[in-house]
Motif scaffolding. Sequence first.
Motif, PDB file in Angstrom:
ATOM      1  N   GLU A   1       0.823  -1.211   0.000  1.00  0.00           N
ATOM      2  CA  GLU A   1       0.000   0.000   0.000  1.00  0.00           C
ATOM      3  C   GLU A   1       0.859   1.264   0.000  1.00  0.00           C
ATOM      4  N   ILE A   2       0.255   2.355  -0.394  1.00  0.00           N
ATOM      5  CA  ILE A   2       0.871   3.667  -0.225  1.00  0.00           C
ATOM      6  C   ILE A   2      -0.088   4.546   0.574  1.00  0.00           C
ATOM      7  N   ALA A   3       0.433   5.653   1.078  1.00  0.00           N
ATOM      8  CA  ALA A   3      -0.363   6.567   1.903  1.00  0.00           C
ATOM      9  C   ALA A   3      -0.837   7.754   1.081  1.00  0.00           C
ATOM     10  N   ILE A   4      -2.043   8.208   1.372  1.00  0.00           N
ATOM     11  CA  ILE A   4      -2.500   9.490   0.817  1.00  0.00           C
ATOM     12  C   ILE A   4      -2.395  10.520   1.934  1.00  0.00           C
ATOM     13  N   LEU A   5      -1.496  11.480   1.752  1.00  0.00           N
ATOM     14  CA  LEU A   5      -1.217  12.458   2.819  1.00  0.00           C
ATOM     15  C   LEU A   5      -2.064  13.712   2.687  1.00  0.00           C
ATOM     16  N   GLY A   6      -2.450  14.031   1.449  1.00  0.00           N
ATOM     17  CA  GLY A   6      -3.199  15.270   1.273  1.00  0.00           C
ATOM     18  C   GLY A   6      -4.066  15.219   0.027  1.00  0.00           C
ATOM     19  N   VAL A   7      -5.184  15.943   0.090  1.00  0.00           N
ATOM     20  CA  VAL A   7      -6.090  16.019  -1.071  1.00  0.00           C
ATOM     21  C   VAL A   7      -6.484  17.480  -1.291  1.00  0.00           C
ATOM     22  N   GLY A   8      -6.757  17.815  -2.548  1.00  0.00           N
ATOM     23  CA  GLY A   8      -7.200  19.178  -2.845  1.00  0.00           C
ATOM     24  C   GLY A   8      -8.025  19.208  -4.115  1.00  0.00           C
ATOM     25  N   MET A   9      -8.962  20.131  -4.162  1.00  0.00           N
ATOM     26  CA  MET A   9      -9.801  20.268  -5.363  1.00  0.00           C
ATOM     27  C   MET A   9     -10.035  21.740  -5.682  1.00  0.00           C
ATOM     28  N   HIS A  10     -10.174  22.022  -6.964  1.00  0.00           N
ATOM     29  CA  HIS A  10     -10.777  23.284  -7.390  1.00  0.00           C
ATOM     30  C   HIS A  10     -12.246  22.975  -7.640  1.00  0.00           C
ATOM     31  N   PRO A  11     -13.156  23.778  -7.116  1.00  0.00           N
ATOM     32  CA  PRO A  11     -14.583  23.449  -7.304  1.00  0.00           C
ATOM     33  C   PRO A  11     -14.940  23.226  -8.776  1.00  0.00           C
ATOM     34  N   TRP A  12     -15.862  22.287  -8.998  1.00  0.00           N
ATOM     35  CA  TRP A  12     -16.365  22.017 -10.363  1.00  0.00           C
ATOM     36  C   TRP A  12     -17.334  23.138 -10.775  1.00  0.00           C
ATOM     37  N   GLY A  13     -17.364  23.426 -12.051  1.00  0.00           N
ATOM     38  CA  GLY A  13     -18.273  24.456 -12.542  1.00  0.00           C
ATOM     39  C   GLY A  13     -18.130  24.575 -14.045  1.00  0.00           C
ATOM     40  N   LYS A  14     -18.584  25.680 -14.573  1.00  0.00           N
ATOM     41  CA  LYS A  14     -18.372  25.965 -15.998  1.00  0.00           C
ATOM     42  C   LYS A  14     -17.704  27.325 -16.028  1.00  0.00           C
ATOM     43  N   TRP A  15     -16.465  27.351 -15.504  1.00  0.00           N
ATOM     44  CA  TRP A  15     -15.800  28.628 -15.270  1.00  0.00           C
ATOM     45  C   TRP A  15     -15.223  29.211 -16.548  1.00  0.00           C
ATOM     46  N   GLY A  16     -14.823  28.333 -17.493  1.00  0.00           N
ATOM     47  CA  GLY A  16     -14.281  28.809 -18.767  1.00  0.00           C
ATOM     48  C   GLY A  16     -12.890  29.404 -18.657  1.00  0.00           C
ATOM     49  N   ARG A  17     -12.163  29.064 -17.591  1.00  0.00           N
ATOM     50  CA  ARG A  17     -10.811  29.603 -17.435  1.00  0.00           C
ATOM     51  C   ARG A  17      -9.771  28.546 -17.821  1.00  0.00           C
ATOM     52  N   ASN A  18      -8.512  28.943 -17.804  1.00  0.00           N
ATOM     53  CA  ASN A  18      -7.411  28.053 -18.138  1.00  0.00           C
ATOM     54  C   ASN A  18      -7.375  26.875 -17.153  1.00  0.00           C
ATOM     55  N   PHE A  19      -7.281  25.662 -17.700  1.00  0.00           N
ATOM     56  CA  PHE A  19      -7.302  24.477 -16.834  1.00  0.00           C
ATOM     57  C   PHE A  19      -6.123  24.449 -15.865  1.00  0.00           C
ATOM     58  N   VAL A  20      -5.034  25.107 -16.227  1.00  0.00           N
ATOM     59  CA  VAL A  20      -3.832  25.096 -15.374  1.00  0.00           C
ATOM     60  C   VAL A  20      -4.137  25.732 -14.013  1.00  0.00           C
ATOM     61  N   GLU A  21      -4.990  26.741 -14.072  1.00  0.00           N
ATOM     62  CA  GLU A  21      -5.390  27.425 -12.841  1.00  0.00           C
ATOM     63  C   GLU A  21      -6.078  26.451 -11.873  1.00  0.00           C
ATOM     64  N   TYR A  22      -6.951  25.592 -12.427  1.00  0.00           N
ATOM     65  CA  TYR A  22      -7.668  24.627 -11.580  1.00  0.00           C
ATOM     66  C   TYR A  22      -6.695  23.613 -10.976  1.00  0.00           C
ATOM     67  N   GLY A  23      -5.780  23.131 -11.834  1.00  0.00           N
ATOM     68  CA  GLY A  23      -4.831  22.125 -11.372  1.00  0.00           C
ATOM     69  C   GLY A  23      -3.895  22.684 -10.323  1.00  0.00           C
ATOM     70  N   GLU A  24      -3.456  23.917 -10.544  1.00  0.00           N
ATOM     71  CA  GLU A  24      -2.524  24.531  -9.589  1.00  0.00           C
ATOM     72  C   GLU A  24      -3.206  24.738  -8.234  1.00  0.00           C
ATOM     73  N   LYS A  25      -4.438  25.193  -8.267  1.00  0.00           N
ATOM     74  CA  LYS A  25      -5.173  25.413  -7.012  1.00  0.00           C
ATOM     75  C   LYS A  25      -5.339  24.090  -6.254  1.00  0.00           C
ATOM     76  N   ALA A  26      -5.737  23.056  -6.993  1.00  0.00           N
ATOM     77  CA  ALA A  26      -5.933  21.744  -6.361  1.00  0.00           C
ATOM     78  C   ALA A  26      -4.618  21.242  -5.772  1.00  0.00           C
ATOM     79  N   ALA A  27      -3.525  21.407  -6.531  1.00  0.00           N
ATOM     80  CA  ALA A  27      -2.216  20.936  -6.074  1.00  0.00           C
ATOM     81  C   ALA A  27      -1.780  21.678  -4.815  1.00  0.00           C
ATOM     82  N   ARG A  28      -1.932  22.990  -4.809  1.00  0.00           N
ATOM     83  CA  ARG A  28      -1.516  23.762  -3.624  1.00  0.00           C
ATOM     84  C   ARG A  28      -2.347  23.364  -2.403  1.00  0.00           C
ATOM     85  N   ASP A  29      -3.636  23.122  -2.608  1.00  0.00           N
ATOM     86  CA  ASP A  29      -4.486  22.690  -1.500  1.00  0.00           C
ATOM     87  C   ASP A  29      -4.065  21.314  -0.978  1.00  0.00           C
TER      88      ASP A  29
END
Lengths: 145, 395
Positions: free
Chosen positions: B3-31
Amino acid sequence: MAAVEGLFTLDSDEPQLIGGRARRRGSYFFPKALAGSDPACLGDEIDEVLLSRTGQLWSYTTGEYAPPAPYVIPGDEFEPYVVAAVRLAEENLVVLGQVVEGVSVEDLSVGMEMELVIDVLYSDDEHDYLVWKWSPTAMSENGDE
Amino acid sequence: MDEIAILGVGMHPWGKWGRNFVEYGEKAARDALADAEVGWDEIQFVSGANSVRCGYPGYVSASTFSNALGFTGCQLASSYAACASGATALSIARAQILSGVCEVALVVGAESTPKGFFAPNAGERHEDPDWLRFHLVGATNPTYFALYARRRMALYGDTSEDFAAVKVKNSRHGVFNSNARYTKEYDVDDIANSPMVADPLRLLEICATSDGGAALVVSSLEWAAGRGIDNPVRVSGISTVSPTYPNSVIELPYLASDSWAAVGDETMTFKDNIAARAYEEASVSPEDLDFAEVYDLSSAYELDWYEHIGLCERGDATKLLRAGDTALGGRIPVNPSGGLGAFGEAVPAQAIAQVCEMVWQLRGEAGHRQVDGAKVGLSINHGMFGHGSSVICTR
């Protein structure tokens, strides 16, 4: 002319889908070009075969909204259509297709016999582009369309 | 399976924001990093789940997200596996960790989606089943969902009311999820009054295409223990299996099913295989599950999963549904997050989002949608061209 060449015969009375059959193994494929999902066919010859013209209705639905390209809307305005999935009698293969105009979901039930026909998919100034469609066998026989 | 451990999780809220996907991924990663209390400069490997709808940056997602966070010289891998992309990215991180190549990794996926039906790539491609099904049949994704739904009605006596009840249930769960796109509680009349899209499925019963991003920080159990985390949520099993020939169900985006003329029979389907591998790896059986996150691409599709993950026999899904067993508070809640009905689908992020929900549930941090005492969860999904995945998490 066929909308896409090599997938079906243009015989107006008894059209058939053109599939593949593994020579030794005996499994069928449609289209022939997608043969290979059967791992036992490795090294087997895939022969071109004409598939059964009839089968049992596996399921059906409608398209109430215009699909995106490369679907071509026939005529000036989009009209909803019926889609059928039919289990070919001999090949045990379920094949999609539109249902001929004039048949609604109320006319259909899972398990009923369907027959392959050739119909117009869309037209331009030069050609009718043809495709296979499914029609309830009873309806084709009665000729009451 | 180790097994491996999950130490942290993060999400950018789902929606129809129409912005650059990188922004969503970066927010989720930082969280996820903040949740794990792990610094970005400690991450040794980034596993990206690709997007095919966001141009070249989407095809090299690990590099794209790493660039957004700042290049540190860590190892990268970018992968695409349709709806299974997120779980595939997790499986690659697991392989790197268990083989000792790295100790701690970031898994991230995000997407920005266009409005309307998913469409094939441009160009005239007669060898591409995805092109053929649109051109020759007008078969959209909901066409396939509806064929499965109608077949349930014919074989098992399911009704439109049953299908609507799935959506009602999931919307009640989604009310409690701030990351969900739809947080309105629907009733059966709302669904019956929404437009028919693909008979028997109506608009509110078909998964929307959404924007969103999700991320996980994962590590070896030893590395977690070194940080003083002795009881992390664990990844106990991952399945990314292909179908086994012959698959009797006609799958997206093909024009035909496999043939069961030479071998096999009509009961053989891909969806059964997916969970089996995850159960085997995790040494877990369906009776052990406390909840499941399943891919409800349509309301009726959720019922298929009850049977394919072994919650009941084939054809009995509506018994569970009607008894309230799969609602929060029931015997085996399904889609406590609200599922795709509440989220819509952001393809490369979705399987990761399912794992995020499992982590919150297993930590007891899911708030009003908490499944009491949850110890074992399963997520499962299924996408185009024979890609599917399942993840089992335990604590």
